[in-house]
Design an enzyme around this catalytic site. Structure first.
Site, PDB file in Angstrom:
ATOM      1  CG  ASP A 283      -1.866   1.143   1.295  1.00  0.00           C
ATOM      2  OD1 ASP A 283      -2.712   1.210   0.399  1.00  0.00           O
ATOM      3  OD2 ASP A 283      -1.777   1.973   2.220  1.00  0.00           O
ATOM      4  CD  GLU A 325      -2.432   2.090  -3.579  1.00  0.00           C
ATOM      5  OE1 GLU A 325      -3.366   2.820  -3.881  1.00  0.00           O
ATOM      6  OE2 GLU A 325      -1.679   2.347  -2.619  1.00  0.00           O
ATOM      7  CG  HIS A 389     -10.522   0.167  -2.584  1.00  0.00           C
ATOM      8  ND1 HIS A 389      -9.396  -0.280  -3.245  1.00  0.00           N
ATOM      9  CD2 HIS A 389     -10.067   0.943  -1.580  1.00  0.00           C
ATOM     10  CE1 HIS A 389      -8.332   0.206  -2.665  1.00  0.00           C
ATOM     11  NE2 HIS A 389      -8.697   0.951  -1.639  1.00  0.00           N
TER      12      HIS A 389
HETATM   13  C1  GLC Z   1      -4.247   3.276  -0.653  1.00  0.00           C
HETATM   14  C2  GLC Z   1      -5.637   2.691  -0.532  1.00  0.00           C
HETATM   15  C3  GLC Z   1      -6.587   3.745  -0.099  1.00  0.00           C
HETATM   16  C4  GLC Z   1      -6.111   4.312   1.217  1.00  0.00           C
HETATM   17  C5  GLC Z   1      -4.634   4.759   1.165  1.00  0.00           C
HETATM   18  C6  GLC Z   1      -4.074   4.999   2.522  1.00  0.00           C
HETATM   19  O1  GLC Z   1      -4.174   4.257  -1.615  1.00  0.00           O
HETATM   20  O2  GLC Z   1      -6.035   2.111  -1.740  1.00  0.00           O
HETATM   21  O3  GLC Z   1      -7.896   3.249  -0.002  1.00  0.00           O
HETATM   22  O4  GLC Z   1      -6.907   5.418   1.544  1.00  0.00           O
HETATM   23  O5  GLC Z   1      -3.828   3.785   0.574  1.00  0.00           O
HETATM   24  O6  GLC Z   1      -3.799   3.803   3.177  1.00  0.00           O
END
Ligand code: GLC
Length: 634
Positions: A283, A325, A389
């Site tokens: 993440d 991500e 999401h």
């Molecule tokens: C990533 C997740 C998102 C979250 C962020 C902080 O971007 O996909 O939903 O708000 O990380 O953890």
């Protein structure tokens, strides 16, 4: 304390000897320590070379990886061996991902278990369960504020349930994917409590400053990520100090300049790996390293850190993969993708440009992205998705856009207006997310069906849902479905009634499992039934089309602005290809015989098997596509 030796081999030999002396080292582990410790050592030197405790921390990390290996369950060791023998397993055309929230989709982990027959019906081989760890009550950013990586949110089940679920999924041929939220913890995490209390050993786990001096300096160059929640990158603690919080005020960024933080997080990662998680969704990777005077995004050290985590896994849990991500500029996204860093990555550019092309009815930017930004290093794969999401951010490169005569800033404005403000001619029912009045930046949320026109009753709505998936299913890597979209779930505005969600419009695209729609999925007289039938036909076709595995893609340009084209060659038989053509326009388009002159005349529809004579050209209806088996002449 001793510094790291400049001679990596000497340190590595000492660390290995200590491991031998303490517990013994089996042949497998020895081989992997010897292969990966020198790399890890080099990374530690770059990251922590000036720290007196660097060697001690490195030795502790390796000891932890070794201990983790010793306690690794036999079936996971078997999986390690299997993956080692077939390292490109995730590039197969048989791969299909699904993603859902445990509570929203099935209530609990036990509920997810009951869905396994459905996952098999759909053909999933990869299941990403959204954050399921202990987190603060009320707003927890959908679980992205973790209070303990070793306990499951009690409302969803227990760690034993997760381990059992992972095992059952594995037997069903489905790899479990969970988030590794390692940039920050919640403010309720034990480390966070200890850090603000000044407990020895934890003071430097986060970035805490006595006053605004340093925060002001940093904020000269950082970007606001969640301006609706708080301006800038810091929030104030009750005692007046300031702490780094990139996302929500309760998500505190960890201080990875401290090797003790790396060591602690590596321990959590190894723990999850031994529960049977096969892929960790890394993440917010862009944010993990900070340096004054920079945007504190995608710094070189962020890559070194990921590579160091990767090396730890190679030692302790070798089959586990990382998915990056990084929802950032495409030049930066690609930098995270390598076998030594993240083997998998979301492909936010293709995702965003699919929607961009549907809005503009022009495939120029998407075609350019496939032509110039699709290639990946060997041993890695894209995760191609229609939506997630989260929101859709218009992450294309302004330079790329300028090459096509498009002004990036104005174009993003147009796209936001199209998707959220119902600009004339718009079929979309999106909602704005984090509109930044200072910069004019905004992003878009909404389910696939709502964004594509189904909610608005647009006659092209269903076709656009299928078209967008037809692209994600045919460009290579792992296609990822947001579960519920395959039956056309619509936006859910119920979040506005829940105070813990009302401030975050991303909840509009996170509906509960649409049970009524699922019940209609075999009824062709319903939207759900038609979408399900069409999408599952595509999935079945993909799985029977080896050309759709891997990542090789040859551009195919059609002189028609609304038509995108690309070819997927067969491995080892590069003249055998599947030609993909897709028309985002509202009018039919003909791909003429002369455009197809590079192929043998006889072709076949890859979905129906029907013969096609390319002398007739290929007619694509509005919002329709074709997957055609062709033989190239050269
Ligand atoms: C990533 C997740 C998102 C979250 C962020 C902080 O971007 O996909 O939903 O708000 O990380 O953890």
């Amino acid at each position: 304390m001793t510094m790291l030796d400049t001679d990596a081999a000497a340190d590595a030999a000492r660390i290995l000897a200590d491991l031998e002396a303490a517990h013994g080292v089996d042949a497998d582990l020895r081989r992997r320590v010897e292969a990966h410790l020198p790399r890890l050592h080099g990374l530690f030197r770059s990251l922590y070379g000036d720290r007196p405790d660097a060697l001690e921390q490195l030795a502790a990390v390796v000891a932890e990886a070794a201990a983790s290996w010793r306690s690794r369950p036999i079936e996971l060791r078997a999986r390690d061996r299997q993956r080692e023998e077939e390292p490109d397993w995730f590039e197969s055309e048989r791969m299909l991902g699904g993603v859902c929230y445990v509570d929203r989709y099935a209530g609990t982990l036990a509920g997810i278990r009951e869905q396994i027959p459905y996952f098999r019906e759909l053909g999933l081989t990869y299941l990403h369960l959204m954050p399921l760890f202990e987190c603060p009550k009320g707003n927890s950013d959908g679980g992205y504020a973790v209070s303990s990586y070793r306990s499951v949110d009690p409302a969803l089940g227990s760690m034993e349930d997760l381990t059992a679920l992972a095992a059952e999924l594995r037997v069903a041929g489905i790899s479990l994917v969970v988030d590794f939220i390692f940039n920050h913890t919640s403010d309720e995490h034990e480390w966070a409590r200890k850090a603000i209390a000044g407990e020895p050993g934890y003071e430097d786990f986060y970035l805490i400053f006595p006053d605004r001096t340093m925060p002001d300096e940093y904020e000269k160059t950082t970007r606001e990520i969640f301006p609706d929640d708080h301006p800038g990158s810091f929030v104030q603690l009750p005692d007046g100090r300031w702490i780094w919080a990139t996302f929500h005020s309760f998500q505190w960024d960890l201080n990875y300049a401290n090797p003790a933080v790396f060591r602690a997080m590596a321990g959590e990662m190894l723990f999850l790996a031994n529960q049977g998680v096969e892929i960790l969704r890394m993440d917010a990777v862009a944010f993990i390293w900070k340096r004054l005077g920079t945007p504190c995004e995608s710094l070189p050290e962020a890559h070194l850190l990921l590579q160091a985590f990767n090396a730890v896994l190679r030692i302790g849990a070798p089959s586990v993969l990382f998915k990056s991500e990084a929802i950032v500029h495409p030049d930066e996204v690609i930098q995270y993708v390598s076998p030594d860093e993240c083997q998998l990555s979301y492909n936010p550019l293709q995702m965003a440009l699919t929607w961009e092309s549907l809005a503009t009815r022009d495939t120029g930017l998407l075609q350019q992205a496939l032509d110039t930004r699709h290639a990946l290093p060997e041993g890695t794969a894209w995760v191609n998705y229609v939506r997630s999401h989260d929101d859709i951010g218009w992450t294309f490169s302004d330079e790329d856009a300028a090459d096509l005569g498009i002004d990036g800033f104005a174009h993003r404005r147009f796209l936001n207006a199209f998707y959220v403000k119902g600009l004339q001619g718009s079929f979309a029912r999106g909602v704005a997310f984090q509109e930044n009045l200072k910069t004019g930046d905004a992003r878009v949320t909404g389910t696939t069906a709502s964004l594509a026109g189904v909610e608005a009753g647009d006659r092209g709505g269903e076709d656009r849902v299928v078209l967008a998936h037809a692209i994600a299913l045919s460009t290579g890597g792992i296609p990822l479905l947001y579960l519920g979209d395959e039956v056309g779930q619509l936006n859910d505005h119920g979040y506005l009634d829940d105070p813990s969600e009302a401030g975050d419009s991303r909840w509009v695209n996170r509906p509960r499992r649409p049970t009524a729609l699922y019940d209609q999925r075999h009824d062709g007289s319903t939207v759900a039934g038609r979408l399900y039938a069409r999408l599952t036909t595509l999935i079945t076709t993909r799985k029977a089309t080896p050309e759709f595995g891997g990542n090789a893609l040859i551009p195919f340009h059609v002189p028609h602005a609304s038509v995108i084209g690309y070819q997927r060659p067969a491995a080892g038989e590069p003249l055998k290809r599947v030609l993909v053509l897709a028309n985002v326009g509202d009018e039919p388009a003909i791909v003429h015989a002369d455009t197809l002159s590079g192929f043998e005349r006889h072709a076949a529809d890859a979905i129906t098997g029907a013969d096609i004579d390319l002398d007739d050209g290929i007619l694509l209806g509005a919002h329709k596509f074709a997957w055609v088996r062709v033989s190239a002449l050269w």
